[in-house]
Design a protein around this motif. Sequence first.
Motif, PDB file in Angstrom:
ATOM      1  N   THR A  50      13.282  -8.148  -2.798  1.00  0.00           N
ATOM      2  CA  THR A  50      13.224  -6.685  -2.723  1.00  0.00           C
ATOM      3  C   THR A  50      11.860  -6.169  -3.167  1.00  0.00           C
ATOM      4  N   GLN A  51      11.301  -6.778  -4.209  1.00  0.00           N
ATOM      5  CA  GLN A  51      10.009  -6.334  -4.735  1.00  0.00           C
ATOM      6  C   GLN A  51       8.884  -6.483  -3.721  1.00  0.00           C
ATOM      7  N   ILE A  52       9.013  -7.425  -2.796  1.00  0.00           N
ATOM      8  CA  ILE A  52       7.994  -7.604  -1.753  1.00  0.00           C
ATOM      9  C   ILE A  52       7.902  -6.342  -0.900  1.00  0.00           C
ATOM     10  N   LEU A  53       9.063  -5.833  -0.476  1.00  0.00           N
ATOM     11  CA  LEU A  53       9.073  -4.621   0.340  1.00  0.00           C
ATOM     12  C   LEU A  53       8.670  -3.406  -0.489  1.00  0.00           C
ATOM     13  N   GLN A  54       9.120  -3.373  -1.736  1.00  0.00           N
ATOM     14  CA  GLN A  54       8.778  -2.250  -2.601  1.00  0.00           C
ATOM     15  C   GLN A  54       7.260  -2.138  -2.825  1.00  0.00           C
ATOM     16  N   SER A  55       6.568  -3.264  -2.746  1.00  0.00           N
ATOM     17  CA  SER A  55       5.113  -3.268  -2.986  1.00  0.00           C
ATOM     18  C   SER A  55       4.297  -3.144  -1.705  1.00  0.00           C
ATOM     19  N   ALA A  56       4.970  -2.882  -0.567  1.00  0.00           N
ATOM     20  CA  ALA A  56       4.273  -2.890   0.727  1.00  0.00           C
ATOM     21  C   ALA A  56       3.244  -1.769   0.867  1.00  0.00           C
ATOM     22  N   VAL A  57       3.470  -0.644   0.199  1.00  0.00           N
ATOM     23  CA  VAL A  57       2.520   0.479   0.254  1.00  0.00           C
ATOM     24  C   VAL A  57       1.662   0.427  -1.004  1.00  0.00           C
ATOM     25  N   ASN A  58       0.417   0.010  -0.828  1.00  0.00           N
ATOM     26  CA  ASN A  58      -0.496  -0.149  -1.960  1.00  0.00           C
ATOM     27  C   ASN A  58      -1.351   1.108  -2.106  1.00  0.00           C
ATOM     28  N   PRO A  59      -1.179   1.890  -3.181  1.00  0.00           N
ATOM     29  CA  PRO A  59      -1.926   3.149  -3.321  1.00  0.00           C
ATOM     30  C   PRO A  59      -3.426   2.953  -3.531  1.00  0.00           C
ATOM     31  N   ARG A  60      -3.845   1.740  -3.867  1.00  0.00           N
ATOM     32  CA  ARG A  60      -5.267   1.487  -4.105  1.00  0.00           C
ATOM     33  C   ARG A  60      -6.043   1.230  -2.814  1.00  0.00           C
ATOM     34  N   LEU A  61      -5.311   0.995  -1.722  1.00  0.00           N
ATOM     35  CA  LEU A  61      -5.957   0.703  -0.446  1.00  0.00           C
ATOM     36  C   LEU A  61      -5.925   1.932   0.454  1.00  0.00           C
ATOM     37  N   THR A  62      -6.863   1.970   1.413  1.00  0.00           N
ATOM     38  CA  THR A  62      -6.928   3.087   2.364  1.00  0.00           C
ATOM     39  C   THR A  62      -7.191   2.557   3.764  1.00  0.00           C
ATOM     40  N   GLY A  63      -6.970   3.413   4.754  1.00  0.00           N
ATOM     41  CA  GLY A  63      -7.339   3.112   6.136  1.00  0.00           C
ATOM     42  C   GLY A  63      -6.693   1.852   6.681  1.00  0.00           C
ATOM     43  N   SER A  64      -7.491   1.082   7.443  1.00  0.00           N
ATOM     44  CA  SER A  64      -6.972  -0.104   8.133  1.00  0.00           C
ATOM     45  C   SER A  64      -6.520  -1.183   7.149  1.00  0.00           C
ATOM     46  N   MET A  65      -7.184  -1.287   5.988  1.00  0.00           N
ATOM     47  CA  MET A  65      -6.778  -2.287   4.996  1.00  0.00           C
ATOM     48  C   MET A  65      -5.387  -1.977   4.452  1.00  0.00           C
ATOM     49  N   LYS A  66      -5.079  -0.699   4.289  1.00  0.00           N
ATOM     50  CA  LYS A  66      -3.758  -0.316   3.798  1.00  0.00           C
ATOM     51  C   LYS A  66      -2.679  -0.684   4.813  1.00  0.00           C
ATOM     52  N   ARG A  67      -2.967  -0.436   6.103  1.00  0.00           N
ATOM     53  CA  ARG A  67      -2.004  -0.781   7.157  1.00  0.00           C
ATOM     54  C   ARG A  67      -1.852  -2.292   7.280  1.00  0.00           C
ATOM     55  N   LEU A  68      -2.966  -3.036   7.177  1.00  0.00           N
ATOM     56  CA  LEU A  68      -2.907  -4.489   7.279  1.00  0.00           C
ATOM     57  C   LEU A  68      -2.101  -5.088   6.131  1.00  0.00           C
ATOM     58  N   TYR A  69      -2.320  -4.564   4.920  1.00  0.00           N
ATOM     59  CA  TYR A  69      -1.580  -5.042   3.755  1.00  0.00           C
ATOM     60  C   TYR A  69      -0.081  -4.749   3.919  1.00  0.00           C
ATOM     61  N   CYS A  70       0.215  -3.575   4.419  1.00  0.00           N
ATOM     62  CA  CYS A  70       1.604  -3.170   4.641  1.00  0.00           C
ATOM     63  C   CYS A  70       2.279  -4.095   5.651  1.00  0.00           C
TER      64      CYS A  70
END
Length: 288
Positions: free
Chosen positions: A138-158
């Motif tokens: 569950t924690q994997i999905l909960q951490s999918a939106v990383n507030p420290r990242l922006t733009g394409s890196m945020k989408r890629l991490y997600c």
Amino acid sequence: MDGVVLPTTHDIVIFRGTHQFNQDITGPDFQFGNVKGLFEQDTFMVSTAIGGWARQEEKFPQCTITFGDRLTYFRNAREYDFESTLQASANLCVVSLSIPINSMALLIGEESTKNLLRFLNVSADPSIAVHEIPMRITQILQSAVNPRLTGSMKRLYCQSKSLEYLCELVELMEKSEAQTLHVEEKNSIIQDIHNDLVNHPGRLPTLTEIAQNYGMSARSLNTLFTQEFGLTINQCITRSRMEKAHELIQNSDIALKLIADKFGYSHVNHFITAFKREFGYTPGSLRK
């Protein structure tokens, strides 16, 4: 409420909502209201909640479900429509994932997708189920939106976290299948598969085809087979076929090409190579 909707490639969409309540105003429960939507195709949806629970009065299909912490909510549908109530006695973080089932099949494979939907009891459209899922998954999905990242890196991490979450669900399914089969039932199924394959003429079916015939995942089937016989399916059947071929070569004058064809080898050279690998000498040496 602080919310974010983050679309990625393969039509994966992650929603993250953080709810902070003042009980003097809201009371123990908060009536969030109606939530509805429509997809263009059959879509797999997951919702997790950390810190409390969420309750939904569903219309498609009609039911009431509650999820939160270890309880995760799964859905297969083109349309959703529900009234949502949130526990207001604690701050609540809800993270949801939606992905078209066709896209899911491209990412984790058609067989894994089909088996996972069956395992979660959401093969039909529409269908809903709630399952207890280990918190580490569950924690994997909960951490999918990383507030420290922006733009394409945020989408890629997600997207990477979404794929990691799906893969963990598949692994959970495969381990569960292997553990829940009753010992006698498991032995009976594996023995039936062994007997069918040993007596199967010509080309062997693939591991995926065998697994589908018995309603199991390929990995679970191969694991159970190895536990029972000490060899993988391919190793076990190859050895059995080589032993039969050895006996035919030694006790008959049937041409090697016909023997190779009988045991599923399209070229006699491939048969000779497999035979030598098994016994350490060529089949022709038996007839000298």
